[in-house]
Design a protein around this motif. Structure first.
Motif, mmCIF file in Angstrom:
data_model
loop_
_atom_site.group_PDB
_atom_site.id
_atom_site.type_symbol
_atom_site.label_atom_id
_atom_site.label_comp_id
_atom_site.label_asym_id
_atom_site.label_seq_id
_atom_site.Cartn_x
_atom_site.Cartn_y
_atom_site.Cartn_z
ATOM 1 N N UNK A 680 5.462 4.752 -7.198
ATOM 2 C CA UNK A 680 5.146 3.321 -7.211
ATOM 3 C C UNK A 680 4.497 2.880 -5.914
ATOM 4 N N UNK A 681 4.694 3.661 -4.852
ATOM 5 C CA UNK A 681 4.050 3.385 -3.564
ATOM 6 C C UNK A 681 2.663 4.009 -3.466
ATOM 7 N N UNK A 682 2.322 4.890 -4.427
ATOM 8 C CA UNK A 682 1.009 5.507 -4.451
ATOM 9 C C UNK A 682 0.930 6.867 -3.795
ATOM 10 N N UNK A 683 2.073 7.511 -3.562
ATOM 11 C CA UNK A 683 2.108 8.805 -2.897
ATOM 12 C C UNK A 683 3.112 9.722 -3.572
ATOM 13 N N UNK A 684 2.850 11.031 -3.572
ATOM 14 C CA UNK A 684 3.856 12.005 -4.025
ATOM 15 C C UNK A 684 3.360 13.408 -3.719
ATOM 16 N N UNK A 685 4.259 14.318 -3.285
ATOM 17 C CA UNK A 685 3.840 15.700 -3.058
ATOM 18 C C UNK A 685 3.799 16.496 -4.354
ATOM 19 N N UNK A 686 2.994 17.534 -4.379
ATOM 20 C CA UNK A 686 3.063 18.547 -5.431
ATOM 21 C C UNK A 686 3.820 19.757 -4.925
ATOM 22 N N UNK A 687 3.633 20.072 -3.647
ATOM 23 C CA UNK A 687 4.177 21.314 -3.095
ATOM 24 C C UNK A 687 4.864 21.052 -1.764
ATOM 25 N N UNK A 688 6.143 20.660 -1.766
ATOM 26 C CA UNK A 688 6.853 20.518 -0.490
ATOM 27 C C UNK A 688 6.778 21.825 0.308
ATOM 28 N N UNK A 689 6.534 21.691 1.593
ATOM 29 C CA UNK A 689 6.220 22.845 2.438
ATOM 30 C C UNK A 689 4.799 22.747 2.925
ATOM 31 N N UNK A 690 3.928 22.125 2.099
ATOM 32 C CA UNK A 690 2.631 21.631 2.537
ATOM 33 C C UNK A 690 2.832 20.213 3.066
ATOM 34 N N UNK A 691 1.905 19.758 3.881
ATOM 35 C CA UNK A 691 1.997 18.386 4.387
ATOM 36 C C UNK A 691 1.118 17.428 3.587
ATOM 37 N N UNK A 692 0.525 17.932 2.533
ATOM 38 C CA UNK A 692 -0.345 17.116 1.681
ATOM 39 C C UNK A 692 0.476 16.266 0.719
ATOM 40 N N UNK A 693 0.087 14.979 0.610
ATOM 41 C CA UNK A 693 0.667 14.069 -0.383
ATOM 42 C C UNK A 693 -0.465 13.554 -1.260
#
Length: 771
Positions: A680-693
């Motif tokens: 709902x905030x517009x962010x979410x990871x696919x792969x925790x351990x990466x820093x990409x959201x």
């Protein structure tokens, strides 16, 4: 003195607003919290044996040790002890779990105000008059952040409760009666019973004691979760003791005391016939209860307050004295609200409807219950070796449902509460050392290695934290135990595990260890576990074009008639279609195996379009359970980010509601709600351990995240969604700090530097943006 006066002034102002319902008061985050969201275990409404949210509606504080909540049921798969469709309450406990299956635990120190004849058993829902339980009024049942209140209609008693971090206070308003009573069931436990209790009357207002809970008494996993803990209490009553007593049920040594046995008619008959010992000073036994009896005037208030500790009797007393030194219920209520407002203000939202704000702040509230503190106010905590330990550099925390929370809950906390993440890692690492197990538990419960679920989620959380600069823990020990965990539970040299779920998840955790080895300059380990991370390929069968479980010999298991839609075919709480998308560390490789990007996108579209409108338990995108929680964001990785935007907004709208049935699946210690907060905030990871959201379509027009100055360079990170609405759900373009941003993702480092991500929203997808 200034702070004390300020608190007093705030108390007066807030109480005035609460009492008068003043509409001019600015809404605070706590005002939007509805603790009844998800407070149902109803399997019929869920359409599955897992039930609905399984949250509790009672009073708590952020990450607090105590939770004061009504309990409507003992036994069954009712971890929270409460389900909204029940019509009676058997008491109010000081400890609860939030949103889990596997029969649950805690629900200790069960307090019940009553009038009339003494009854020592709770009785049954269908015949409450045979026990001490009572019907209650749904019309005036009230819950908010830090408060719960209800009227027990069989007794005409109003019960209210509020919490402090290690203690709580209850206020009971009695009718006129010459035989009023407060009784405490010391044996009670959500998933069974405590197996041994002790109580001591200290003076004419005070009792203390303990309840020992072992696997022989059921509890977590009906004993299979190996929960073994002792709850210590120090309780005081506002009305002096005149007539007290202890009941002690005569439980035979040969009696089985697990979940189904303790709720059986035979066992309950033993409890109902328990001998009562009047005005005793202390007692030990297998099934004890305490009561104090008195006469009351009409609308007379009698209060009970208690400190709870998992360390010692002295710890329980210190906890109470430090937090609730007087009998001012309203003051403690206001302090609890202030704690919640401070915690909930980590994220503020603008825009959206009132219901959407209620759903958001309640979701955020649910993510701030666990991992709860396991440490007393004096710094003592129970070590993994059973010894009393002293906090040094971290707060010992507990209740780590790893398989659930590595996906959304802990990534969320790395942004808003990085110190909590650090604490939990320290707690898991020291537990591995103190217990002598030398590996990291996947589902830790009060120091127990429960072995619940699968995989090595602690390795993911450690890797994710370290990659994000959260490093206030012994990394050498954390790495050693991570490696030993992956070696103990992994695909190893064999290259696959028992089933699809275990093989795919082990491959991901082996990738996490490879990443951690890279950060720590361990090239041999980095290479070894990077190779093992590719072991997911070993169970992909081109003849069925999907993942397929193998026998120990390496031969394929027979392919079922329903194919990849077959529930539990090599999968844990899922089917191959749902679990097969879990290759977060190598999505390009996964897509190539499946036939390429276009084919995968088409398959994913079908995966979502076959979901029922209510998004309850189903064979396709099953938001009610965790294995698919990353899947909506795969479109970002496959070059179709507008589909991530479409489906995350659909899920936020269809799977979350401002109602008791507002969660389509178990809350699972914050995971279900953390998904919503992030999405709902517009962010979410696919792969925790990466820093990409991944960036997706926010529900709100403005989201402001307050960053922790100990870990972040910036003060706030803001996401603005211009012209956002139900119709305008697609991102047309974006800027980051005023500069054009064409990526459908953002790095964690960009967030903690602070700044503003501005999204221009529109009614139709812009298929050029984000690619």
């Amino acid at each position: 003195m200034l702070k004390k006066n300020l608190i007093k002034a705030n108390t007066v102002a807030i109480l005035f607003a609460l009492i008068t319902g003043c509409s001019d008061r600015v809404q605070q985050p706590a005002d939007y919290v509805n603790p009844f969201i998800g407070a149902s275990t109803n399997m019929e409404k869920a359409g599955a044996s897992h039930g609905l949210g399984k949250t509790f509606p009672g009073a708590a504080t952020p990450f607090g040790l105590t939770q004061l909540s009504p309990n409507t049921i003992t036994g069954g798969d009712n971890a929270s002890g409460y389900s909204n469709e029940h019509t009676t309450i058997e008491g109010f406990a000081f400890t609860q779990m939030s949103g889990t299956g596997w029969y649950g635990d805690l629900g200790n120190f069960l307090v019940m105000p009553v009038t009339g004849e003494l009854k020592t058993a709770a009785g049954k829902e269908e015949k409450p008059e045979e026990g001490y339980r009572s019907r209650y009024s749904k019309e005036d049942e009230t819950a908010s952040a830090g408060y719960y209140g209800v009227t027990l209609t069989d007794y005409g008693i109003r019960a209210e409760m509020t919490a402090a971090p290690h203690s709580g206070i209850m206020r009971f308003t009695f009718p006129e009666h010459n035989q009023s009573r407060i009784q405490v069931d010391l044996a009670r436990r959500v998933g069974g019973t405590s197996t041994h209790q002790f109580i001591q009357v200290m003076d004419d207002h005070t009792i203390r004691g303990w309840m020992k809970c072992t696997p022989e008494g059921g509890g977590w996993g009906n004993g299979d979760g190996k929960a073994d803990y002792t709850v210590y209490f120090y309780a005081q009553f506002s009305k002096p003791f005149i007539n007290t007593g202890v009941w002690s049920a005569e439980i035979p040594d040969s009696c089985v005391r697990k979940r189904e046995e303790v709720t059986s008619p035979e066992y309950q008959a033993l409890v109902a016939q328990a001998p009562v010992f009047r005005n005793v000073q202390e007692m030990e036994g297998k099934h004890l209860g305490f009561f104090t009896e008195f006469a009351t005037k009409d609308r007379e208030e009698v209060l009970l307050k208690a400190g709870i500790s998992f360390v010692s009797l002295e710890g329980a007393e210190k906890n109470l004295q430090a937090e609730i030194s007087d009998w001012d219920f309203d003051r403690i209520h206001v302090l609890a609200r202030e704690l919640w407002n401070e915690a909930l203000e980590k994220i503020s939202v603008e825009g959206g409807t009132k219901d959407e704000k209620t759903i958001f702040y309640t979701a955020l509230y649910h993510t701030l219950i666990d991992p709860r503190t396991f440490t007393d106010v004096d710094g003592n905590y129970p070590g993994g070796d059973g010894k009393i330990r002293q906090r040094s550099t971290f707060t010992k925390r507990t209740i780590f449902s790893g398989w659930d929370v590595f996906r959304s809950q802990f990534p969320l906390q790395t942004i808003i509460n990085p110190e909590v993440v650090s604490d939990m890692i320290n707690s898991l690492v020291t537990l591995a050392e103190e217990s002598g197990n030398d590996y990291l538990e996947r589902w830790e419960f009060l120091n127990a290695y429960s072995g619940c679920m699968i995989g090595n989620p602690a390795v993911s959380i450690i890797t994710d934290a370290y990659a994000k600069g959260i490093r206030n823990f012994d990394i050498a020990k954390a790495y050693t135990y991570s490696r030993q965990t992956v070696e103990k539970f992994g695909n190893g040299e064999k290259g696959f595990s028992d089933g699809i779920s275990t093989t795919l998840e082990h491959a991901y955790f082996e990738w996490c260890l490879s990443q951690l080895a890279h950060h720590l300059n361990k090239p041999e380990d980095e290479k070894l576990y990077a190779v093992r991370a590719q072991s997911y390929r070993n169970i992909f069968d081109p003849s069925v074009n999907w993942f397929r479980p193998k026998k120990g010999s390496g031969d394929w298991l027979p392919w079922p008639e329903k194919g990849r839609l077959t529930q539990n075919y090599g999968c844990v709480e899922s089917n191959p279609y749902q679990q097969g998308w879990f290759v977060p560390h190598d999505l390009e490789g996964m897509a190539n195996l499946m036939g390429g990007r276009e084919k995968v996108i088409k398959d994913l579209i079908s995966f979502f379009e076959n979901v029922p409108e209510d998004m309850l338990w189903n064979d396709y995108y099953n938001h009610a359970n965790e294995p698919v929680h990353h899947v909506p964001f795969l479109f970002n990785r496959l070059g179709a980010p507008w589909l991530t935007q479409r489906w995350t907004r659909e899920i936020c709208s269809r799977a979350y509601h401002n109602s008791v049935e507002g969660l389509v699946g178990n809350e699972d210690i914050g995971q279900m709600s953390a998904w919503y907060v992030l999405a709902a905030s517009g962010l979410h990871p696919v792969c925790p351990g990466e820093t990409r959201l991944e960036i997706t379509s926010p529900v709100f027009s403005k989201i402001t995240i307050r960053l922790d100055p100990r870990y972040a360079q910036g003060k706030t990170f803001t996401i603005e969604a211009q012209d956002n609405s139900v119709k305008n759900r697609y991102i047309q373009g974006a800027t980051l700090n005023g500069k054009t941003w064409n990526k459908c993702y953002i790095d964690y480092a960009d967030i903690i530097r602070g700044g503003t991500l501005t999204l221009q929203m529109g009614a139709g997808p812009n298929k050029e943006w984000g690619n």
